[in-house]
Design an enzyme around this catalytic site. Structure first.
Site, short mmCIF file in Angstrom:
data_model
loop_
_atom_site.label_atom_id
_atom_site.label_comp_id
_atom_site.label_asym_id
_atom_site.label_seq_id
_atom_site.Cartn_x
_atom_site.Cartn_y
_atom_site.Cartn_z
N SER A 1 4.21 2.14 8.62
CA SER A 1 3.94 1.16 7.48
C SER A 1 5.25 0.80 6.67
O SER A 1 5.90 1.92 6.15
CB SER A 1 2.93 1.55 6.53
N HIS B 1 0.58 -1.37 -0.01
CA HIS B 1 -0.14 -0.05 0.08
C HIS B 1 0.71 1.31 0.10
O HIS B 1 0.54 2.14 -0.36
CB HIS B 1 -1.16 0.10 1.17
N ASP C 1 0.87 -7.65 2.26
CA ASP C 1 1.01 -6.23 2.01
C ASP C 1 2.54 -5.73 1.64
O ASP C 1 3.00 -5.10 2.63
CB ASP C 1 0.42 -5.29 3.21
#
Ligand code: ARG
Ligand code: GLU
Length: 729
Positions: free
Chosen positions: A664, A89, A225
């Site tokens: 992230s 992402h 991810d």
């Protein structure tokens, strides 16, 4: 469960006892101070390294393998040839930018089979921290207690700039002084930024975003991810703009990857760039967040997302164009919901009030403290109350107004219009008109008028309800009669017709040029003033700039100042507590352990998921839960290669590392500092941790590195990338 964590004995039960007294893993620690504050504690919890191994200015350390990716994410070096691992992402918009409907890498994934196929990404950066230092005393040396906030700010800025300049003079590094503990301390960061970062590989959306928005912010999770990039440098291993002559960067350090067994209870740490937390707010601020700000943002986004979703479902091109934008709006939409629920569940406001009560008693017990702090909380309360309407105005302006494409578009004419009002030389005007015409053409390439109109329909209403004075008396009457119709008239003028806009620009030079003295062109009304959209946007902007923003800033400055004092006071009050500064996008280390949790009565989550869970969630009719055929085939044949653990493939795991947005892509490391996963999310019950951390609930979610390796090797057939890595079996 909610009450348990307010530590009321009444609610203590066996399970709660265990959870309540579990050692808190709260804290986003500053690498510079690990040796001073955290080393002993970390080692007692299992760390096999020293603080020097993690952060050092004298020799290479783990920090040299950590990057800030693209400004807002984290990432890690995983080979001696510049291979970078981050989240899918975090790289998704780059994958999208290389995609077309015919060659859809979002749909199918992208894997470069050699260096020549690695795709460049203009504007994408990877930043390393060279070193950091505490420069508080130097930054504050000209600050005195009698100063106004503005004077203080200017003195700090001046000192910071001077230190920044001095520290990097004659190098290609950059320096930035950042405030900590609400402005009680200042540290400088020296960084090195690489500008040629190429896309190496990304799984298809159905792996990289498996579970999509339904599973987002949730455990149990089954998302791969991750994405791979590579940093390129010039021939001297220094940062350089993209060039075909650039070569793979040789990092000072890359992480070893551990394929060894991972168990519940194992020590873990997350090393990344958390963006923003607000752990030291008062009850007044938390109340405002939970009762006003979060609900307002949620309601605006909800409608916006519904409009986008309808349009995306109807048209694959729209879907491709909007995937990234939709995901990012939805991401925080869901986060705000989780946060509000979570803060209510832990009685955040009440717990803050209790703390404030004890704080007040502490203040009143000492004459010196009374002098300094006696009015602090009442001032804060009063100021937050004054702040509320302006804060609402700013939230509305940012969420409901500037997010409309036509507003961005109309705003782009402001410069031109201002030039005309002032009077401008013909050549300057021509150049500006040309620039604007170019912008108009590019804007309309992706403009979707019907989505914009549908969003405007509710967003503009929210704006007008809040500031009716942006309409003239006459307009207000029309709006009252039929507000939908009124809003659609905003979209019907010449300005929002691309051909006419360009033609009007050309006509303008002609027309005004003839009226005025030969080489200066001036027009009383500027440009576009007769257009309803232009009038409206200008009127909202003016109202915002005159009536809302200045008051917002004034009160915000006052709150900053009061909160700075309050943070300092709290540190004096809670001497037994080790304070960590709120996240501010600088490098931090969090540590905890692989650990499940019990969110509700009788519900207990274990910390690992596997590929079996991916298959169990599969639903070919639900776009969020499609499993690619190849992955199913591998599953059916149990073709797991050496990545299998107990006959299956681990997919994700949770651990008690304090994390937030910006973490992230961050490396999740074991006690030896080896890579065991990539951080990508948090659990639903832990989203409130940005404001109030609850050790029983807060968990970070990572992709297990063995899933990443399995996908690269078995699914994508990109074994050559595995061969670059240092894998510990
Ligand atoms: N919630 C994660 C983070 O805050 C992941 C977001 C990406 N995934 C998604 N489905 N939008 O950013
Ligand atoms: N997904 C988040 C990010 O993009 C991390 C989740 C969190 O907020 O902890 O940084």
């Amino acid at each position: 469960m909610a009450k348990i964590f307010s530590l009321r004995p009444l609610f203590l039960c066996v399970l709660c006892l265990k959870l309540t007294f579990a050692v808190a893993d709260e804290g986003m620690w500053v690498p510079l101070f690990l040796a001073k504050y955290n080393e002993t504690d970390m080692q007692s919890k299992g760390l096999k390294l020293s603080a020097e191994d993690i952060y050092s200015v004298n020799h290479t350390s783990l920090k040299d393998a950590v990057v800030q990716f693209g400004g807002g994410c984290s990432g890690e070096m995983i080979s001696a040839e510049g291979l970078l691992l981050t989240n899918y992402h975090c790289g998704r918009s780059r994958v999208q930018s290389h995609s077309t409907l015919e060659n859809n890498f979002i749909e199918n994934g992208y894997w470069s089979m050699n260096r020549g196929e690695e795709l460049s990404n203009p504007g994408l950066t990877a930043t390393f921290l060279v070193l950091m230092e505490d420069v508080t005393s130097e930054v504050l040396k000209n600050v005195s207690s009698g100063m106004t906030e503005v004077e203080r700010f200017l003195a700090i800025e001046k000192a910071s700039k001077a230190i920044e300049r001095k520290m990097v003079e004659g190098t290609h590094y950059e320096a930035k002084v950042k405030e900590f503990f609400g402005g009680n301390e200042y540290y400088i960061f020296i960084t090195e930024t690489f500008k040629d970062v190429r896309l190496v590989g990304a799984p298809p959306y159905s792996i990289g975003n498996f579970g999509a928005d339904t599973d987002n912010w949730m455990w149990p999770r089954h998302t791969g991810d991750f994405a791979l990039f590579r940093i390129y440098s010039d021939s001297l291993n220094k940062p350089a703009e993209y060039s075909p002559d650039n070569v793979p960067y040789k990092p000072k350090k890359h992480f070893e990857i551990s394929m060894k067994e991972l168990k519940e209870g194992d020590f873990t740490m997350v090393f990344g760039f958390p963006g923003r937390t607000q752990e030291y707010l008062t009850s007044f601020a938390v109340k405002q967040l939970v009762e006003d700000e979060d609900p307002l943002k949620i309601s605006i986004r909800e409608k916006r997302l519904a409009v986008m979703e309808k349009a995306m479902d109807a048209d694959p091109q729209v879907k491709l164009n909007l995937t990234s934008k939709y995901a990012s709006i939805k991401n925080y939409y869901k986060k705000f919901i989780g946060e509000s629920i979570g803060l209510k569940k832990v009685d955040a406001v009440q717990r803050k009030q209790e703390l404030e009560k004890r704080f007040t008693e502490w203040v009143n017990a000492d004459a010196n403290r009374k002098v300094k702090y006696v009015n602090l909380l009442t001032e804060l309360e009063k100021t937050y109350a004054e702040f509320a309407p302006y804060n609402k105005g700013v939230v509305l302006y940012n969420e409901a107004f500037t997010t409309l494409d036509f507003v961005t578009y109309v705003n782009s004419f402001t410069k031109l219009s201002d030039l005309l009002k002032k009077g401008v030389k013909r050549e300057v005007l021509s150049a500006e008109v040309e620039r604007q015409a170019k912008y108009i053409r590019s804007f309309f390439k992706n403009y979707n008028r019907s989505i914009d109109l549908d969003c405007a329909n509710h967003q503009i209403k929210a704006i007008i309800d809040f500031m009716p004075e942006v309409l003239t008396e006459k307009q207000r009457k029309k709006y009252k009669k039929n507000n939908d119709e009124y809003i659609s008239t905003l979209f019907s003028g010449d300005l929002l017709d691309s051909l006419k806009s360009v033609a009007n620009l050309n006509a303008l030079i002609e027309r005004e040029g003839k009226k005025n003295i030969p080489d200066t062109i001036k027009s009383e009304n500027g440009f576009g003033a007769n257009d309803l959209a232009f009038q409206f946007v200008t009127s909202v902007n003016e109202n915002f700039k005159e009536n809302i923003y200045p008051n917002y800033v004034k009160l915000d400055i006052k709150l900053d100042s009061l909160n700075r004092i309050y943070t300092q006071a709290l540190r004096e009050f809670q001497t037994d507590k080790l304070f960590y500064p709120d996240a501010n996008s600088t490098m931090r280390l969090s540590y905890g352990k692989v650990e499940g949790y019990a969110p509700n009565d009788s519900v207990v989550y274990t910390p690992f998921t596997t590929i079996d869970g991916v298959i169990a969630k599969e639903n070919p009719n639900d776009k969020e839960f499609v499993v690619p055929a190849k992955l199913k085939e591998l599953y059916e044949k149990k073709d797991y290669g050496e990545y299998a653990v107990n006959g299956t493939i681990p997919v994700c795991f949770i651990a008690s590392n304090h994390s937030t947005g910006g973490n992230s892509g961050a490396p999740v490391l074991n006690a030896q500092g080896q890579l065991i996963g990539t951080n990508f999310d948090r659990n639903w019950e832990g989203t409130a941790a940005d404001v109030m951390y609850d050790p029983a609930m807060a968990r970070n979610i990572s992709v297990d590195i063995r899933y990443t390796l399995f996908i690269i090797d078995k699914f994508a057939g990109a074994k050559h990338l595995i061969d670059e890595m240092t894998i510990i079996k």
